[in-house]
Scaffold this motif. Sequence first.
Motif, PDB file in Angstrom:
ATOM      1  N   THR A  72       2.744   0.159  -1.170  1.00 30.79           N
ATOM      2  CA  THR A  72       2.935   1.609  -1.194  1.00 30.79           C
ATOM      3  C   THR A  72       1.594   2.276  -0.927  1.00 30.79           C
ATOM      4  O   THR A  72       0.603   1.594  -0.610  1.00 30.79           O
ATOM      5  N   LEU A  73       1.553   3.603  -1.005  1.00 33.03           N
ATOM      6  CA  LEU A  73       0.309   4.347  -0.788  1.00 33.03           C
ATOM      7  C   LEU A  73      -0.162   4.929  -2.105  1.00 33.03           C
ATOM      8  O   LEU A  73       0.639   5.405  -2.910  1.00 33.03           O
ATOM      9  N   GLU A  74      -1.460   4.897  -2.292  1.00 28.05           N
ATOM     10  CA  GLU A  74      -2.074   5.469  -3.492  1.00 28.05           C
ATOM     11  C   GLU A  74      -3.126   6.473  -3.049  1.00 28.05           C
ATOM     12  O   GLU A  74      -3.968   6.171  -2.202  1.00 28.05           O
ATOM     13  N   TYR A  75      -3.079   7.679  -3.626  1.00 34.01           N
ATOM     14  CA  TYR A  75      -3.984   8.732  -3.168  1.00 34.01           C
ATOM     15  C   TYR A  75      -5.331   8.649  -3.864  1.00 34.01           C
ATOM     16  O   TYR A  75      -5.408   8.472  -5.081  1.00 34.01           O
ATOM     17  N   SER A  76      -6.400   8.775  -3.079  1.00 33.39           N
ATOM     18  CA  SER A  76      -7.761   8.816  -3.610  1.00 33.39           C
ATOM     19  C   SER A  76      -8.273  10.252  -3.538  1.00 33.39           C
ATOM     20  O   SER A  76      -8.481  10.780  -2.433  1.00 33.39           O
ATOM     21  N   GLU A  77      -8.454  10.871  -4.683  1.00 31.96           N
ATOM     22  CA  GLU A  77      -8.925  12.254  -4.714  1.00 31.96           C
ATOM     23  C   GLU A  77     -10.348  12.358  -4.187  1.00 31.96           C
ATOM     24  O   GLU A  77     -10.700  13.322  -3.495  1.00 31.96           O
ATOM     25  N   THR A 110       1.771  -3.489  -5.187  1.00 30.67           N
ATOM     26  CA  THR A 110       2.189  -3.245  -6.562  1.00 30.67           C
ATOM     27  C   THR A 110       3.411  -4.100  -6.864  1.00 30.67           C
ATOM     28  O   THR A 110       4.039  -4.659  -5.957  1.00 30.67           O
ATOM     29  N   THR A 111       3.741  -4.200  -8.145  1.00 27.55           N
ATOM     30  CA  THR A 111       4.866  -5.036  -8.572  1.00 27.55           C
ATOM     31  C   THR A 111       5.734  -4.293  -9.555  1.00 27.55           C
ATOM     32  O   THR A 111       5.223  -3.673 -10.495  1.00 27.55           O
ATOM     33  N   LEU A 114       5.722   4.669  -0.481  1.00 27.44           N
ATOM     34  CA  LEU A 114       5.323   5.737   0.439  1.00 27.44           C
ATOM     35  C   LEU A 114       4.961   5.209   1.820  1.00 27.44           C
ATOM     36  O   LEU A 114       4.488   5.971   2.658  1.00 27.44           O
ATOM     37  N   CYS A 115       5.169   3.908   2.047  1.00 29.46           N
ATOM     38  CA  CYS A 115       4.934   3.347   3.375  1.00 29.46           C
ATOM     39  C   CYS A 115       6.001   2.296   3.656  1.00 29.46           C
ATOM     40  O   CYS A 115       6.697   1.845   2.748  1.00 29.46           O
ATOM     41  N   ASN A 145      12.035   0.872   6.027  1.00 28.25           N
ATOM     42  CA  ASN A 145      11.386   2.066   6.567  1.00 28.25           C
ATOM     43  C   ASN A 145      11.540   3.206   5.564  1.00 28.25           C
ATOM     44  O   ASN A 145      12.640   3.704   5.338  1.00 28.25           O
ATOM     45  N   THR A 146      10.431   3.599   4.984  1.00 31.16           N
ATOM     46  CA  THR A 146      10.477   4.582   3.910  1.00 31.16           C
ATOM     47  C   THR A 146      10.849   5.967   4.421  1.00 31.16           C
ATOM     48  O   THR A 146      10.531   6.341   5.553  1.00 31.16           O
TER      49      THR A 146
END
Length: 466
Positions: free
Chosen positions: A181-186, A196-197, A214-215, A242-243
């Motif tokens: 998935t996608l994780e946002y970096s501020e 992730t699991t 998110l991907c 396909n998300t």
Amino acid sequence: MTSLYMRNTLIGITSLVSVITSIFPASSATVTFAGAKLPIQEVTPEKNTGLDKVYVTYDTQGLSIIYNASTSQVTWYRYGALGGGYAEELTSVSRQGNEYTLPDPEGDMGYIIEDGDNRYYFWLVDYSRHRLYLSGITIPSEQDCSMTHIELQGSGTPIHFYTINGRQCTLDQQIGISYRTLEYSESDRLYNQVSTTYNLESFSNNIYINPAPLCNTTFHASGDRFLRAWNWLQEAESPLFNTNAVDARTYAEQTPESTDPDYKSNQMGSSASDGSLGGSAPAEVSFSAICSDAVIHHEWQFASDPDFEHLTLRLNEQDVDYVFREQGVTYVRYIGSNADGTCETYGDTYTVSIGTSDIKCPNAFSPGASEGVNDEWKVSYRSIIDFKCWIFNRHGRQLFYFTDPSLGWDGKIGGKVVKTGVYYYVIEATGADGKKYKLSGDINVIGYRQGSGSTGDDSGADSDAP
């Protein structure tokens, strides 16, 4: 066989268990096993279960439980879903010295070994009754925006055990569903792809991953903890997913009047240091959106109300630079959506407040007298969107003209400071609120010192100085 309950009929189930745990504390002794096909897996449950251990054997065929006693007063009991209060005494236990052996124990049962004043409590799981099988993962075509539904193909039943009070607990089999998935970096202002699991306590056909990836990704199932320990790990993988889930982070930054750290604004109510937007018009604000992979459509909405029921402007761009020129409050937000518009994400709502217009003109300044102190004639203004200013000497000759209210007159003509005396200004301006200004007045040049290099003299109408 004699039950513990029958031996304690005057106590009752709940109080009996309390008596068991207080009068007969748990023993530090352990049991061993013989005849197991695979290594026995040992789990330490939470203390509030009253159990010392949960043992997991692949099956009970040919299995024996061995206990080395510390006293000669040893009694074995077995209990089921009703708890220790209904435990029954076991008579099939054999003894050889201090070693006691229970052959062919029944799986999915609780056991109590009473050894003098100590008691040892454990539950024995027959894993073969719950064995996990994984054969595949399918992904239904209909999907929600916030969570992803996958179907795990295979079989397996939850592993339950019961506390000495008869409370049902579930043994965590640690079946993992891994994906990306996608994780946002501020700090970096971007989305990074991460692994992730999602953990399952026990097998389930229908699994809902929340939040949705998110991907685009595949889902990989593996388990369980016991098969992993026995090197019989079960695995399954899905086709590419396909998300359609979307996410976005938005920012709004007002363009400063100047990047010069020594610059002093002559605006009244310009953008505040607390990060609020607006103040004095014209105010330029840059709006930007950083989006996850599935965001295809972008829209910035401008409205006169915080509920966005009355839209005044819609811009189909990911990043927008906008100049606010009208007095009042404007609400701005971002909406991003996926390819077919079924999933939307909303950014923060930004409030841009533009104040009413005003102009205030000083009547004196002292160019050349003390550098940096009152040596420039500037108006104080707020929300002025059109501005013209003329400076004249007393003979009506135009000395200076400017159209930017943030600028001013340094009191010089041809690079030299004019003489002290009275000069005149004329201003025509329009405010963000539509107000028209026609202003005129005196400018007193003071603080002139003889020999300072001022222009000309005071003798002629065509002189640069009065």
